[in-house]
Each structure stands twice: as C-alpha cells, then as structure tokens.
Design a protein around this motif. Structure first.
Motif, PDB file in Angstrom:
ATOM      1  N   UNK A   1       0.833  -1.209   0.000  1.00 36.94           N
ATOM      2  CA  UNK A   1       0.000   0.000   0.000  1.00 36.94           C
ATOM      3  C   UNK A   1       0.870   1.262   0.000  1.00 36.94           C
ATOM      4  N   UNK A   2       1.938   1.253   0.779  1.00 31.48           N
ATOM      5  CA  UNK A   2       2.806   2.430   0.874  1.00 31.48           C
ATOM      6  C   UNK A   2       3.452   2.743  -0.482  1.00 31.48           C
ATOM      7  N   UNK A   3       3.793   1.716  -1.241  1.00 33.43           N
ATOM      8  CA  UNK A   3       4.395   1.918  -2.566  1.00 33.43           C
ATOM      9  C   UNK A   3       3.386   2.510  -3.539  1.00 33.43           C
ATOM     10  N   UNK A   4       2.125   2.110  -3.422  1.00 31.64           N
ATOM     11  CA  UNK A   4       1.073   2.686  -4.268  1.00 31.64           C
ATOM     12  C   UNK A   4       0.922   4.175  -3.969  1.00 31.64           C
ATOM     13  N   UNK A   5       0.967   4.537  -2.680  1.00 35.91           N
ATOM     14  CA  UNK A   5       0.891   5.946  -2.286  1.00 35.91           C
ATOM     15  C   UNK A   5       2.077   6.712  -2.876  1.00 35.91           C
ATOM     16  N   UNK A   6       3.265   6.099  -2.859  1.00 36.82           N
ATOM     17  CA  UNK A   6       4.453   6.737  -3.435  1.00 36.82           C
ATOM     18  C   UNK A   6       4.279   6.960  -4.934  1.00 36.82           C
ATOM     19  N   UNK A   7       3.710   5.978  -5.638  1.00 39.11           N
ATOM     20  CA  UNK A   7       3.464   6.128  -7.076  1.00 39.11           C
ATOM     21  C   UNK A   7       2.508   7.296  -7.339  1.00 39.11           C
ATOM     22  N   UNK A   8       1.490   7.424  -6.511  1.00 31.61           N
ATOM     23  CA  UNK A   8       0.551   8.531  -6.686  1.00 31.61           C
ATOM     24  C   UNK A   8       1.237   9.877  -6.462  1.00 31.61           C
ATOM     25  N   UNK A   9       2.186   9.905  -5.527  1.00 37.59           N
ATOM     26  CA  UNK A   9       2.936  11.140  -5.294  1.00 37.59           C
ATOM     27  C   UNK A   9       3.867  11.425  -6.466  1.00 37.59           C
ATOM     28  N   UNK A  10       4.471  10.373  -7.031  1.00 39.87           N
ATOM     29  CA  UNK A  10       5.342  10.546  -8.189  1.00 39.87           C
ATOM     30  C   UNK A  10       4.558  11.137  -9.355  1.00 39.87           C
ATOM     31  N   UNK A  11       3.313  10.693  -9.513  1.00 40.39           N
ATOM     32  CA  UNK A  11       2.467  11.256 -10.577  1.00 40.39           C
ATOM     33  C   UNK A  11       2.323  12.760 -10.390  1.00 40.39           C
ATOM     34  N   UNK A  12       2.173  13.204  -9.142  1.00 43.75           N
ATOM     35  CA  UNK A  12       2.055  14.635  -8.852  1.00 43.75           C
ATOM     36  C   UNK A  12       3.335  15.366  -9.259  1.00 43.75           C
ATOM     37  N   UNK A  13       4.504  14.774  -8.955  1.00 39.83           N
ATOM     38  CA  UNK A  13       5.769  15.421  -9.334  1.00 39.83           C
ATOM     39  C   UNK A  13       5.931  15.470 -10.850  1.00 39.83           C
ATOM     40  N   UNK A  14       5.401  14.465 -11.563  1.00 35.58           N
ATOM     41  CA  UNK A  14       5.479  14.466 -13.025  1.00 35.58           C
ATOM     42  C   UNK A  14       4.656  15.602 -13.619  1.00 35.58           C
ATOM     43  N   UNK A  15       3.468  15.839 -13.052  1.00 30.64           N
ATOM     44  CA  UNK A  15       2.627  16.926 -13.558  1.00 30.64           C
ATOM     45  C   UNK A  15       3.269  18.280 -13.287  1.00 30.64           C
ATOM     46  N   UNK A  16       4.038  18.379 -12.183  1.00 32.36           N
ATOM     47  CA  UNK A  16       4.763  19.616 -11.890  1.00 32.36           C
ATOM     48  C   UNK A  16       5.974  19.756 -12.810  1.00 32.36           C
ATOM     49  N   UNK A  17       6.597  18.646 -13.124  1.00 32.67           N
ATOM     50  CA  UNK A  17       7.765  18.616 -14.009  1.00 32.67           C
ATOM     51  C   UNK A  17       7.393  19.102 -15.417  1.00 32.67           C
ATOM     52  N   UNK A  18       6.229  18.640 -15.910  1.00 31.89           N
ATOM     53  CA  UNK A  18       5.745  19.036 -17.235  1.00 31.89           C
ATOM     54  C   UNK A  18       4.236  18.790 -17.282  1.00 31.89           C
TER      55      UNK A  18
END
Length: 391
Positions: free
Chosen positions: A110-127
């Motif tokens: 579950x914690x890794x899924x939460x991390x993936x969702x956070x990574x998606x947020x950083x990707x949208x900020x990246x571009x």
C-alpha cells in the motif's frame, strides 16, 4: 486507415508503423515484426479492433437515424486508439493505468502505491503537458535534476522516485508505448542512516515492560514485539493468517518481494501466537486484528516516548550535493520498520550466522546486512573497551 462514405474521405491514425514489403491486403504478413517489435498477430488484432470500432460507429449512427460526421469519427477514434505512433499520448493517463494494474495485481505494498501517486504529482509539476514525445534516453536524468533543483526533497526520496520511475518506463517499453534504450539510472548521493532506527537490547527490555493505556496501544505493542522476534514487515504482519503458522514456524510469501520464507519460532513469538489465536482477539482468519499503518505508527510513537527513548541522534542527509545534519530524539526516528531492524541486530549480536538471518528475513543477499554488521562490530568494540579499566 482510410474510411470513405457519402463522397467523403476520412484518414485515421492507426498508431502502427510497418514496412510495405511485410504488409499486404490490409494485413501484416505472417511471421513478421515491425520496428516496435510488434508481431504480425498483434498488429492484425489491433487493426481488426479498429475496423470493428468503425463498423459500430456507423451502425450506431444508423440506429440513431443520423448521418455520420467525419470530425466526430476522428475524435472518437483518436480517443479510443491514440497511441505512441504520434507520441501525443498523455503520460499521466498511462500512469493512472499503471497504478491501477499494480493495485489489481497486488504486486506492491500500500505504501508503494501511495508513493506512485505522489510521483504522478511530481510528473505533472515537471511538465504539465507531458507526452510520450518527451520520453528520451536522458529522461530519467532530466527528471532527477528537476527534483534536485526544487530543493524540496531529500536525496533518499529522489532515489526512490527515480527507481520507481524506471519501473514505469520499463512498463512503457514492455507495452509497446515506446521503443527506447534508457541510460543507466542516475547516481544519487545518499547516506543510509536508517540503521540508527532500532532498539538496543536494553531498550527492547524497556519496551517489553512498557505499560499500555488502550487496546490500540496494546495491539500495537504486541505487533511490534512480534516483529522484533520474527523480522516481519508491517505488510506481512497484517496479512499473516492463522493457517500460515505451523508447529515449528511461520511459512509465508512476503508481499514486498513475493518470496517464500520460513521463520522458526522462539519463546516470545510463540507466546504472542498463543495469545492472538484465541477467538476473543481475532475471530477472523488473520492472526492480528486489522489496524492501519498510520494508526499503528501513532500508537508506537506514544509508546516510544513514554519508554524514554530520548537519546540524541544525528540524522545526516543530502539535498543535491549539499550535506545536512539535524539533531533528533531517538523516539522521533523510530517507526514500525524499526522492529525488523531490531530483529537483525539482536540476531547478529547473539552470534547467529548472517546466512541464517537472511533465510528468515528474505533479504536478497548478505550485502544488505552490511550496515547491521557494522553496528554489531561497533557494539563489540564498546564491550571490549570495558576491559581497559584498572584491575
């Protein structure tokens, strides 16, 4: 793919590239592949689905008693079959699909899924308009540089983000979204000091004797102690079933690594098993009653502070190339995972062979125990220094 009707001609992008010599009568020749390593069977299936989609569109128009519209057909087709051919597919849409697949396959905790969702947020900020066109062999390095430049993340976090992004990029290659060879994962300067987050033998005794003030605290204390005597992660503790317990040990497949392990029982783990196999505790199949990780950690932090684990610990980390040091109380850096580290240190201190320990914990190799071995070597030196006292 060309569609002609009512003296109109509509050209649709299939998303497939194929050499003319290997393509005839609207189909890929048998036993051939394209540059994206798609086989003739795969390509012909995709084309068949696209033709079927168009047929259904015209049928629906007929049922609705209206004329087909070229722009509508183009829009609906593009929304259904937009692909890597023109590189305009939104990566965040694919990332959502990737997360859903991981959740359904239960490949990640579950914690890794939460991390993936956070990574998606950083990707949208990246571009904000990140598409497949943006994916180049240097993409990982560009993403890593962006994370460092924000100065918001420790290098340890960036290391995790980049590692998990590489898994997503491999998914894109595997599923034919892109056809690229990526550069090696960029080097990120980190210091692994999480090994400070464990209980010494004396601290373990104090925690064992610590009084609890609620049922939730009592459960959290017991689960933490059980992990201290078995080395189980929280994800495996909560999934542990009564049927996994045998007379001499626990046999499970770990959720994080999908590896089968057998953990022999000791006096303390047996006592807790005897306690929680009673129906009044867990009438269900699980050994321990359900508890969330956040609630579990909150209960543990209250217990750690009450036990007086307030020695000062120096935590060192990097942001980019800058090194930082902060002073914290030990109870602030302890967490649910500290139990697993305590188990390893206790085993090494008592002289149990590292090869035996990794059979219990499921660690991939002896190298992963090196930080713990350094801890025990330091403890031995401290003990030996006691002999320096005058006779």
């Amino acid at each position: 793919l060309r569609v002609s009707f009512n003296s109109l001609r509509v050209d649709l992008v299939t998303g497939i590239s194929y050499e003319a010599k290997n393509f005839k009568d609207g189909k890929a020749r048998n036993n051939t592949r394209n540059a994206n390593r798609q086989t003739s069977v795969e390509v012909n299936l995709i084309l068949a689905k696209q033709v079927e989609f168009i047929d259904k569109y015209f049928l629906q128009c007929e049922l609705d008693r209206r004329h087909p519209q070229p722009d509508e057909l183009k829009h609906l087709f593009a929304a259904k079959f937009k692909s890597a051919a023109d590189g305009s597919t939104d990566i965040l849409v694919i990332f959502d699909k990737y997360i859903k697949e991981k959740e359904q396959e239960k490949q990640l905790a579950y914690k890794s899924i939460i991390t993936l969702q956070f990574i998606k947020k950083t990707l949208s900020e990246f571009d904000k308009n990140l598409t497949l066109k943006r994916i180049t062999p240097t993409f990982l390095n560009e993403y890593k540089t962006y994370l460092e430049d924000t100065q918001r993340y420790k290098n340890t976090s960036i290391h995790v983000f980049v590692f998990m992004m590489k898994g997503f990029l491999n998914y894109l290659v595997k599923n034919k979204y892109i056809n690229l060879e990526f550069a090696q994962r960029p080097t990120i300067k980190t210091i692994i000091n999480e090994t400070q987050s464990y209980l010494t033998h004396e601290e373990l005794k104090r925690f064992f004797d610590c009084e609890t003030r609620s049922e939730a605290e009592a459960l959290s204390k017991d689960m933490f102690l059980f992990a201290c005597f078995t080395g189980l992660r929280f994800s495996d503790l909560t999934a542990l079933r009564k049927t996994d317990i045998q007379p001499t040990g626990i046999e499970i497949i770990t959720k994080k690594t999908n590896k089968k392990i057998f953990i022999d029982l000791n006096r303390y783990s047996k006592q807790l098993i005897d306690k929680y196999t009673q129906e009044k505790y867990t009438p269900l199949k699980r050994l321990f009653p359900p508890i969330s990780l956040a609630h579990y950690n909150n209960m543990l932090h209250a217990l750690f502070e009450r036990c007086g684990f307030d020695s000062t610990v120096t935590v060192t980390y990097f942001k980019g190339s800058e090194r930082y040091e902060v002073q914290k109380k030990k109870y602030e850096i302890l967490s649910s995972h500290s139990a697993r580290r305590t188990f390893v240190v206790e085993c090494l201190t008592k002289g149990i062979a590292p090869l035996v320990i990794i059979r219990w914990t499921g660690h991939s190799n002896l190298e992963t125990l090196r930080p713990y071995i350094a801890i025990v070597d330091n403890l031995k030196r401290q003990e030996m220094s006691k002999l320096d006292a005058p006779l």
